[in-house]
Design an enzyme around this catalytic site. Sequence first.
Site, PDB file in Angstrom:
ATOM      1  N   THR A   1      10.169   5.959  20.485  1.00 41.45           N
ATOM      2  CA  THR A   1       8.938   5.597  21.208  1.00 41.45           C
ATOM      3  C   THR A   1       9.118   5.477  22.723  1.00 41.45           C
ATOM      4  O   THR A   1       8.189   5.751  23.462  1.00 41.45           O
ATOM      5  CB  THR A   1       8.303   4.317  20.626  1.00 41.45           C
ATOM      6  OG1 THR A   1       7.960   4.596  19.253  1.00 41.45           O
ATOM      7  CG2 THR A   1       7.051   3.908  21.358  1.00 41.45           C
TER       8      THR A   1
ATOM      9  N   ASP B   1       0.254  10.019  17.499  1.00 39.59           N
ATOM     10  CA  ASP B   1      -0.714   9.205  18.239  1.00 39.59           C
ATOM     11  C   ASP B   1      -0.718   7.775  17.705  1.00 39.59           C
ATOM     12  O   ASP B   1      -0.757   7.559  16.489  1.00 39.59           O
ATOM     13  CB  ASP B   1      -2.125   9.782  18.087  1.00 39.59           C
ATOM     14  CG  ASP B   1      -2.324  11.061  18.875  1.00 39.59           C
ATOM     15  OD1 ASP B   1      -1.343  11.559  19.466  1.00 39.59           O
ATOM     16  OD2 ASP B   1      -3.464  11.567  18.887  1.00 39.59           O
TER      17      ASP B   1
ATOM     18  N   GLU C   1      10.676  -1.986   6.647  1.00 42.12           N
ATOM     19  CA  GLU C   1      11.796  -1.201   7.179  1.00 42.12           C
ATOM     20  C   GLU C   1      12.739  -0.905   6.012  1.00 42.12           C
ATOM     21  O   GLU C   1      13.432  -1.794   5.510  1.00 42.12           O
ATOM     22  CB  GLU C   1      12.512  -1.996   8.270  1.00 42.12           C
ATOM     23  CG  GLU C   1      13.915  -1.556   8.628  1.00 42.12           C
ATOM     24  CD  GLU C   1      13.998  -0.146   9.214  1.00 42.12           C
ATOM     25  OE1 GLU C   1      14.778   0.661   8.679  1.00 42.12           O
ATOM     26  OE2 GLU C   1      13.287   0.127  10.210  1.00 42.12           O
TER      27      GLU C   1
ATOM     28  N   GLU D   1       0.824  -1.196   0.000  1.00 41.94           N
ATOM     29  CA  GLU D   1       0.000   0.000   0.000  1.00 41.94           C
ATOM     30  C   GLU D   1       0.864   1.254   0.000  1.00 41.94           C
ATOM     31  O   GLU D   1       1.992   1.254   0.507  1.00 41.94           O
ATOM     32  CB  GLU D   1      -0.923   0.006   1.226  1.00 41.94           C
ATOM     33  CG  GLU D   1      -1.964  -1.096   1.161  1.00 41.94           C
ATOM     34  CD  GLU D   1      -2.891  -1.143   2.367  1.00 41.94           C
ATOM     35  OE1 GLU D   1      -4.008  -1.653   2.223  1.00 41.94           O
ATOM     36  OE2 GLU D   1      -2.484  -0.671   3.456  1.00 41.94           O
TER      37      GLU D   1
ATOM     38  N   CYS E   1      -0.450   5.891  10.306  1.00 38.53           N
ATOM     39  CA  CYS E   1       0.805   5.223  10.659  1.00 38.53           C
ATOM     40  C   CYS E   1       0.522   3.941  11.439  1.00 38.53           C
ATOM     41  O   CYS E   1      -0.231   3.940  12.411  1.00 38.53           O
ATOM     42  CB  CYS E   1       1.668   6.152  11.518  1.00 38.53           C
ATOM     43  SG  CYS E   1       2.203   7.643  10.676  1.00 38.53           S
TER      44      CYS E   1
ATOM     45  N   SER F   1      12.203   6.336   7.266  1.00 35.48           N
ATOM     46  CA  SER F   1      11.894   6.060   8.669  1.00 35.48           C
ATOM     47  C   SER F   1      12.549   4.740   9.062  1.00 35.48           C
ATOM     48  O   SER F   1      12.425   3.745   8.337  1.00 35.48           O
ATOM     49  CB  SER F   1      10.380   5.972   8.873  1.00 35.48           C
ATOM     50  OG  SER F   1      10.078   5.651  10.216  1.00 35.48           O
TER      51      SER F   1
ATOM     52  N   SER G   1      12.617   6.032  14.880  1.00 34.56           N
ATOM     53  CA  SER G   1      11.501   5.633  15.730  1.00 34.56           C
ATOM     54  C   SER G   1      12.050   5.166  17.079  1.00 34.56           C
ATOM     55  O   SER G   1      12.671   4.113  17.177  1.00 34.56           O
ATOM     56  CB  SER G   1      10.699   4.513  15.066  1.00 34.56           C
ATOM     57  OG  SER G   1       9.585   4.165  15.849  1.00 34.56           O
TER      58      SER G   1
END
Length: 355
Positions: free
Chosen positions: A219, A291, A163, A94, A335, A194, A217
């Site tokens: 987190t 979010d 990734e 996608e 995301c 990313s 990333s």
Amino acid sequence: MKLNLKSLSLPELQQALAPTEPSPVAVRKVFASVFAHGASSLEEVCQAPQVPRRVADFLRENMEMTRLEVVERRKADDGFVKYLFASPLGGRVEAVRIPIFDHKYVVCISSQVGCALACDFCMTGKLGFKRNLQTWEILDQVMQVRAEADRPVRGVVFMGMGEPLLNYTETLRAAQILSHPAGFAIAGPSITFSTAGHVQAIRRYVREGHPYRLAFSVTSAIPEKRVKVLPIEKTHPLPELIDAIREYSTVRRERAMIAYVAISGFNLGREDAEALKAAFEGIPIKVDLIDVTDPTGKYLPPSAEELKAFRDHLQILGAPIARRYSGGKDIGAACGTLEASQYGGVVLPPPVAAG
């Protein structure tokens, strides 16, 4: 076996066409016909102006141009459009067309079928890893979105399925073609990779001096928390990742972009802000808060009050803090929700051919 014309950078095309002794102008015309002008077939390339007959004959005999199939287009209430593609090589991926105000688009693209990293809040990670995409499969996502767009595509983010740094050669070749003036002519800083933290690839990327941006990333800066949602913490521990980020920021002389998925009741306390400050002491950073979007309901996005309190805590960083809008939730385009399956939204018909 024929070469796929959509997978060749300009130097590679020059080498492939060497038997025809082409002029630099002829090579550039072929390259621009494919990427800048979006030729729909090999024959269209062969008939492009200033492509000599000997070059055209060689192309017909030795090259091919393959396309992804657009299985479906879905439009969200906020204007995001998700494309579902099927590849003749197997698998579905996608891409998302992201509107930036009312004057341009950014395209979020996939680099793999599935993903091996298995981040716990990511639907793509639950698919497991199937295979790496080839360069032409990566670029064709942008080409087909651009062909249907009513405004220019000015940016590309490798934030879709997979990734990208685990498909290093193919994604970097794609970025080189995306940024080439005779290719897609997208500025290097407008292309972002990313990564969840593949340290060796990050260090290689820095050594090679690419002009594109990385988004890291993180987190959580508390390893015991991070490993619960990002299994890559087991193989590339946070201290190693932070050292690589420090090198990236130092060499490029810019703030490193830290992507921080905001999860209610999990990583939004004062201790989380203090851990970020301690981990990135002396490293110029900017923090993007995103979010969480988890269709399973295991992880929930923060309330407005919770997010405000965390942003207040983050002031100790002395760094820019932004909240990144993750759109297209109603069509599975946000995301962490790409999984090559159907959602709601409006199903768009194929565009009507001109003439």
